[in-house]
Design a protein around this motif. Sequence first.
Motif, PDB file in Angstrom:
ATOM      1  N   THR A  44       0.832  -1.213   0.000  1.00  9.01           N
ATOM      2  CA  THR A  44       0.000   0.000   0.000  1.00  9.01           C
ATOM      3  C   THR A  44       0.856   1.248   0.000  1.00  9.01           C
ATOM      4  O   THR A  44       0.631   2.182  -0.795  1.00  9.01           O
ATOM      5  CB  THR A  44      -0.934  -0.003   1.222  1.00  9.01           C
ATOM      6  OG1 THR A  44      -1.692  -1.214   1.247  1.00  9.01           O
ATOM      7  CG2 THR A  44      -1.890   1.184   1.173  1.00  9.01           C
ATOM      8  N   VAL A 100       2.573   1.756  -3.450  1.00 11.13           N
ATOM      9  CA  VAL A 100       1.655   2.238  -4.490  1.00 11.13           C
ATOM     10  C   VAL A 100       1.381   3.725  -4.293  1.00 11.13           C
ATOM     11  O   VAL A 100       1.379   4.499  -5.263  1.00 11.13           O
ATOM     12  CB  VAL A 100       0.344   1.424  -4.471  1.00 11.13           C
ATOM     13  CG1 VAL A 100      -0.686   2.051  -5.407  1.00 11.13           C
ATOM     14  CG2 VAL A 100       0.604  -0.020  -4.871  1.00 11.13           C
ATOM     15  N   LEU A 138      -5.186  -5.078  -8.868  1.00  7.91           N
ATOM     16  CA  LEU A 138      -3.729  -4.970  -8.963  1.00  7.91           C
ATOM     17  C   LEU A 138      -3.260  -5.128 -10.396  1.00  7.91           C
ATOM     18  O   LEU A 138      -2.422  -4.344 -10.877  1.00  7.91           O
ATOM     19  CB  LEU A 138      -3.058  -6.008  -8.064  1.00  7.91           C
ATOM     20  CG  LEU A 138      -1.521  -6.033  -8.119  1.00  7.91           C
ATOM     21  CD1 LEU A 138      -0.939  -4.668  -7.794  1.00  7.91           C
ATOM     22  CD2 LEU A 138      -0.961  -7.092  -7.184  1.00  7.91           C
ATOM     23  N   ILE A 188      -5.035  -2.238  -2.651  1.00  8.03           N
ATOM     24  CA  ILE A 188      -5.099  -1.274  -3.747  1.00  8.03           C
ATOM     25  C   ILE A 188      -6.203  -0.250  -3.492  1.00  8.03           C
ATOM     26  O   ILE A 188      -6.028   0.950  -3.745  1.00  8.03           O
ATOM     27  CB  ILE A 188      -5.333  -2.004  -5.087  1.00  8.03           C
ATOM     28  CG1 ILE A 188      -4.208  -3.018  -5.333  1.00  8.03           C
ATOM     29  CG2 ILE A 188      -5.414  -0.996  -6.229  1.00  8.03           C
ATOM     30  CD1 ILE A 188      -2.815  -2.438  -5.295  1.00  8.03           C
TER      31      ILE A 188
END
Length: 581
Positions: A20, A23, A192, A530
Amino acid sequence: MAAEDLPSEFDVVILGTGLTESVVAAACSRVGQRVLHLDTRSYYAAKWASFTFNTLLTWIKQHQEQSQGDEVQDWSGLLAEGEEPIYVSNTDSASVSNLQVFCFTSEDQEDDDEEKSIEEESCVESEPKEKQQQTEEEEAVHTEKESDLPRPQDVASQSEPNRKITFAQLVKEGRRFNIDLVSKLMYARGSLVDLLIKSNVSRYAEFKNITRILTYRHGNVEQVPCSRADVFASRQLSVVEKRKLMRFLTSCMEETEEHKASSAQTYLEFLRDQQLSDNLQHFLLHSIAMVTEDTPTEVGLTSTRHFLRCLGRYGNTPFLFPVYGLGEIPQCFCRMCAVFGGVYCLRHPVSCLLLDKTTNRCKAVIDSRGQRITGSHFVLEDSYLSPDFKMMATPTRCISRAVLITDCSILPSDSEQQVSVVTVPPMEVGYPAVRMVELCPSTMTCMPGTYLVHLTCQSLGSAYEDLSPVVKRMFRTPESHDQAERPSVLWCLYFNMEDGSGVEVQGQHVPSNVYLCSGPDGALGHEHAIRQAESIFHKIVPEEDFCPPAPNPEDIIYDGDNATTDQEGEGGDEEQKIHEE
């Protein structure tokens, strides 16, 4: 970057390199935010990491040793008026518990050599030269340089029962292993995979298809027919069953009045009402929907549709797996962040956050060296903050994990390159359902001649209590009975992890510009991580697109000494020039 070279001002400061956080780092850097990404660990991916066998042994030792509390340093001289320190933890030992390690193979080669020396001496003279040469060639495969990764044709055959792999060999070949702390798969049409494609981050990794979906039933491992071709080629189903299964799968793709009317039923009851055989009920419930017997019909149908929509995009199953392990995925996003100017520093502890008491906003962090680093937004792995800042599910939810190194596949076949996901229904009343992922050497996660098996379930007790009954029944261990034809377990690890879905990341005491990221959850896919990353990104930069495509190197036009991209904020007011083929 060396710690003393760190700039003192950023837009976004991120602590922890889990999926997390990585990203979020990539997404923010991509749209022009100045990102500093720190981790107290010496490796990327945090709780999502992949380890070599030797590094995993070190990780186990660190978690088994009595952890000492962080030394609180006095940085009051760096505080301005109205500021208050929020001290952070630089250890995550509390998130992993109940580690138990078992080694069922001999410690070193000497023990086996002594036992076989007499037999070898009596046979060596009569052994043909061709056989001796073949043996030398086989040994050469195992003594090749560690940098030479095995090709599919190099993989040792399962049909060599006389070659017993020892613990010393596992250590010697330790770099060939990439062992994930968390076991997940990537749905072909999951969030993802969509993000990897959209952002162009997929070019930083390689992926393999999951080749088989298996289930455990009546003491045997069976292959589950999923695609149309599998269904009609299956020898487990009768002609009538094949027709009923195809008719049901087709009807599942769209919501009907019958589905709505069955919302009060469990999914198992709904399947029974469809006049499906026990065979089909088992496959649909446990291996396609991957739900439990008390799951509501609406949830079961949603899971079934998701499974079916993912079929055929990249192969005959809905799943992909990254070569070299799941720990590659956070590193891919870290690489994208670095490409767009993100600054990285591992082994860099942070002492505290500085809170402005008048605005309830965090102004800066102070690292262990006393450097004050200011920022507008702060993203933290949840283990950095004390439980006072988090709302946890009561009781705390955990995941039970087991990692096995075995000597052959759970379901041998003509191909030794099978990558399988196995669903194991509850062995007894009160036990959890278990998900198993078996990886072969071509995934670059284990040495030739071995398989890497991951088991996961929701915790009822310790990981050993939850998963050892499955291991004893499906594999050969010293505690197993009548399992001569099953794979032998050479080495295994049990441990519990916190379930990230049980953490409410928006705690009531968190400053307004501090965002917590929970760890891995128990689901098979990556939707939770995500979705959380996208939510945090839009709180930081509400008007920006989440992870827009990064330009390919060949698409960048170089104008003099400067290369231009479509990144907003980079290069001032220069005209954006992207050549699209």
